[in-house]
Enzyme design. Structure first.
Site, PDB file in Angstrom:
ATOM      1  NE  ARG A   1      -3.804  -2.462   0.237  1.00  0.00           N
ATOM      2  CZ  ARG A   1      -3.476  -3.606  -0.502  1.00  0.00           C
ATOM      3  NH1 ARG A   1      -2.524  -3.562  -1.223  1.00  0.00           N
ATOM      4  NH2 ARG A   1      -3.889  -4.528  -0.231  1.00  0.00           N
TER       5      ARG A   1
ATOM      6  CB  SER B   1      -9.064  -2.347   5.590  1.00  0.00           C
ATOM      7  OG  SER B   1      -9.373  -3.655   4.942  1.00  0.00           O
TER       8      SER B   1
ATOM      9  CD  GLU C   1      -4.777  -0.749   4.681  1.00  0.00           C
ATOM     10  OE1 GLU C   1      -3.921  -1.282   5.080  1.00  0.00           O
ATOM     11  OE2 GLU C   1      -5.454  -1.005   3.569  1.00  0.00           O
TER      12      GLU C   1
HETATM   13  C1  LIG Z   1     -15.615  -0.538   0.009  1.00  0.00           C
HETATM   14  C2  LIG Z   1     -14.062  -0.286   0.108  1.00  0.00           C
HETATM   15  C3  LIG Z   1     -13.376  -1.155  -0.132  1.00  0.00           C
HETATM   16  C4  LIG Z   1     -11.944  -1.209  -0.567  1.00  0.00           C
HETATM   17  N1  LIG Z   1     -11.326  -2.194  -0.740  1.00  0.00           N
HETATM   18  C5  LIG Z   1     -10.144  -2.069  -0.888  1.00  0.00           C
HETATM   19  C6  LIG Z   1      -9.063  -3.115  -1.298  1.00  0.00           C
HETATM   20  O1  LIG Z   1      -9.454  -4.329  -1.599  1.00  0.00           O
HETATM   21  N2  LIG Z   1      -8.037  -2.940  -1.618  1.00  0.00           N
HETATM   22  C7  LIG Z   1      -7.224  -1.712  -1.250  1.00  0.00           C
HETATM   23  O2  LIG Z   1      -5.805  -1.623  -1.467  1.00  0.00           O
HETATM   24  N3  LIG Z   1      -8.022  -0.591  -0.979  1.00  0.00           N
HETATM   25  C8  LIG Z   1      -9.256  -0.695  -0.895  1.00  0.00           C
HETATM   26  N4  LIG Z   1     -10.147   0.465  -0.460  1.00  0.00           N
HETATM   27  C9  LIG Z   1      -9.582   1.766  -0.172  1.00  0.00           C
HETATM   28  C10 LIG Z   1      -9.384   2.546  -1.311  1.00  0.00           C
HETATM   29  O3  LIG Z   1     -10.368   2.196  -2.338  1.00  0.00           O
HETATM   30  C11 LIG Z   1      -7.744   2.557  -2.108  1.00  0.00           C
HETATM   31  O4  LIG Z   1      -6.855   3.149  -1.155  1.00  0.00           O
HETATM   32  C12 LIG Z   1      -7.833   3.338  -3.364  1.00  0.00           C
HETATM   33  O5  LIG Z   1      -6.582   3.098  -3.856  1.00  0.00           O
HETATM   34  C13 LIG Z   1      -8.097   4.854  -3.077  1.00  0.00           C
HETATM   35  O6  LIG Z   1      -8.054   5.501  -4.323  1.00  0.00           O
HETATM   36  P1  LIG Z   1      -8.665   7.039  -4.747  1.00  0.00           P
HETATM   37  O7  LIG Z   1      -8.633   6.878  -6.176  1.00  0.00           O
HETATM   38  O8  LIG Z   1     -10.272   7.050  -4.063  1.00  0.00           O
HETATM   39  O9  LIG Z   1      -7.766   7.853  -3.694  1.00  0.00           O
HETATM   40  P2  LIG Z   1      -8.101   9.025  -2.837  1.00  0.00           P
HETATM   41  O10 LIG Z   1      -8.914   8.055  -1.546  1.00  0.00           O
HETATM   42  O11 LIG Z   1      -8.947   9.945  -3.160  1.00  0.00           O
HETATM   43  O12 LIG Z   1      -6.739   9.432  -2.556  1.00  0.00           O
HETATM   44  C14 LIG Z   1      -5.889   8.699  -1.849  1.00  0.00           C
HETATM   45  C15 LIG Z   1      -4.501   9.273  -1.895  1.00  0.00           C
HETATM   46  O13 LIG Z   1      -4.014   8.859  -3.138  1.00  0.00           O
HETATM   47  C16 LIG Z   1      -3.767  10.367  -3.764  1.00  0.00           C
HETATM   48  N5  LIG Z   1      -3.911  10.436  -5.123  1.00  0.00           N
HETATM   49  C17 LIG Z   1      -5.019  10.312  -5.782  1.00  0.00           C
HETATM   50  N6  LIG Z   1      -5.186  10.601  -7.018  1.00  0.00           N
HETATM   51  C18 LIG Z   1      -3.550  10.914  -7.265  1.00  0.00           C
HETATM   52  C19 LIG Z   1      -3.104  11.372  -8.521  1.00  0.00           C
HETATM   53  N7  LIG Z   1      -3.375  11.269  -9.696  1.00  0.00           N
HETATM   54  N8  LIG Z   1      -1.618  11.685  -8.270  1.00  0.00           N
HETATM   55  C20 LIG Z   1      -1.226  11.603  -7.082  1.00  0.00           C
HETATM   56  N9  LIG Z   1      -1.745  11.478  -5.981  1.00  0.00           N
HETATM   57  C21 LIG Z   1      -3.087  10.820  -6.102  1.00  0.00           C
HETATM   58  C22 LIG Z   1      -4.528  11.333  -3.183  1.00  0.00           C
HETATM   59  O14 LIG Z   1      -3.884  12.710  -2.724  1.00  0.00           O
HETATM   60  C23 LIG Z   1      -4.498  10.711  -1.310  1.00  0.00           C
HETATM   61  O15 LIG Z   1      -3.141  11.075  -0.870  1.00  0.00           O
HETATM   62  C24 LIG Z   1     -11.377   0.118  -0.387  1.00  0.00           C
HETATM   63  C25 LIG Z   1     -12.344   1.262   0.003  1.00  0.00           C
HETATM   64  C26 LIG Z   1     -13.718   1.383   0.204  1.00  0.00           C
HETATM   65  C27 LIG Z   1     -14.670   2.160   0.583  1.00  0.00           C
END
Ligand SMILES: Cc1cc2nc3c(=O)[nH]c(=O)nc-3n(C[C@H](O)[C@H](O)[C@H](O)COP(=O)(O)OP(=O)(O)OC[C@H]3O[C@@H](n4cnc5c(N)ncnc54)[C@H](O)[C@@H]3O)c2cc1C
Length: 281
Positions: A156, A206, A276
């Site tokens: 991660r 998580s 996390e």
């Molecule tokens: C129901 C549910 C299930 C989930 N299951 C999983 C799973 O199985 N595995 C898992 O790993 N995660 C899981 N997650 C967590 C989450 O989906 C991940 O961490 C995902 O990668 C976050 O992506 P996001 O685009 O929403 O980023 P955000 O949450 O919007 O941002 C996360 C970070 O990424 C940075 N970021 C986003 N886009 C960019 C970019 N273009 N350039 C630079 N930085 C950027 C942001 O600044 C921030 O620091 C789950 C979440 C939920 C709600």
């Protein structure tokens, strides 16, 4: 450039948290993004789907959403995709073309940029297994190519977490496979998610990393915290490593609940859980 003032945090976080953000910007290209960065002078946060974020109602910076960075180009097994593209949508598109490698990603509510930042993964697979490289904007406003090695992926984790780099587009290398079996695998993964996760409530997945050789959910459950609440934030009854918003939770409530969980688990087991999710305050 599209801009929303006094936006609701609930529209930008999968936790659907209460509170207001002064400004959310939606640049349509790199030039607009560069101009915006100069204007905001560091007081911003790039967001994807907000699915790993706890945004406090006291946060007074801006949000930048890259939803317009959504170009997709598939050439044989090479996928070139904008950072704002949905990971699950991409997994489906690739499955339709008989491209295998993103089955694990189906159901993770992320953008491609957020998934690379986090090296998102599930079922023992994660983004670095299919990634070739990215184009990113560095802190001197240059567009730079970073290879998989440059990105220094970990659990991660990637270099994006440690340096001011904005992911603009991503190059993935997939394998040819059978569309039917790929979709079958995706359906199976989704079935497991629905069975184990409290998807009926808003959350950010998580909350804590699993400590080595242990399960965070089990430790929280054994500390008697299932159902424990701070206002609208509650430890899920279905999966103790999820905090769910049962109505009206603010980022502060989730943060308070996280601290209580860490204290109680530490007092009982001597294990300090590591969060996390990312707190923005
Ligand atoms: C129901 C549910 C299930 C989930 N299951 C999983 C799973 O199985 N595995 C898992 O790993 N995660 C899981 N997650 C967590 C989450 O989906 C991940 O961490 C995902 O990668 C976050 O992506 P996001 O685009 O929403 O980023 P955000 O949450 O919007 O941002 C996360 C970070 O990424 C940075 N970021 C986003 N886009 C960019 C970019 N273009 N350039 C630079 N930085 C950027 C942001 O600044 C921030 O620091 C789950 C979440 C939920 C709600």
């Amino acid at each position: 450039m599209k801009k929303i003032s006094n936006a609701l945090i609930k529209d930008y976080t999968t936790y659907k948290l209460d509170g207001v953000i002064k400004e959310v910007y939606f640049p349509s290209d790199v030039l607009e993004l560069k101009n915006l960065l100069r204007k905001l002078k560091g007081k911003y946060k790039i967001i994807g789907m907000g699915s790993n974020l706890i945004i406090s109602s006291n946060y007074d910076g801006a949000l930048i959403k890259l939803e317009n960075f959504d170009k997709l180009d598939i050439d044989e097994t090479l996928v070139k995709v904008g950072a704002g593209y949905s990971l699950s949508k991409l997994a489906l598109k690739c499955a339709d073309k008989g491209l295998s490698g993103l089955e694990f990603a189906f159901g993770i509510p992320a953008t491609i940029g957020g998934a690379v930042f986090q090296n998102a993964g599930a079922y023992g697979r994660q983004m670095d297994l299919v990634l070739e490289g990215i184009n990113a904007l560095d802190d001197k406003e240059n567009i730079v190519y970073l290879s998989k090695e440059d990105l220094k992926f970990g659990y991660r984790d990637s270099i994006l977490r440690h340096r001011r780099l904005i992911c603009l587009e991503v190059f993935l290398r997939l394998k040819k496979g059978d569309a039917f079996s790929i979709k079958e695998k995706m359906r199976e993964n989704m079935r497991m998610r629905k069975e184990k996760q409290p998807l009926e409530y808003p959350s950010a997945g998580s909350v804590f990393r699993n400590p080595p050789g242990n399960s965070a959910g089990k430790l929280i459950e054994e500390a008697g915290l299932k159902g424990f609440k701070v206002k609208g934030a509650m430890v899920s009854l279905k999966h103790a490593n999820f905090i769910v918003n049962i109505g009206g939770a603010k980022g502060e409530d989730v943060i308070k609940l996280i601290n209580i969980i860490r204290e109680k688990v530490y007092a009982k087991t001597g294990i300090l859980l590591e969060c996390e999710q990312e707190i923005i305050e």
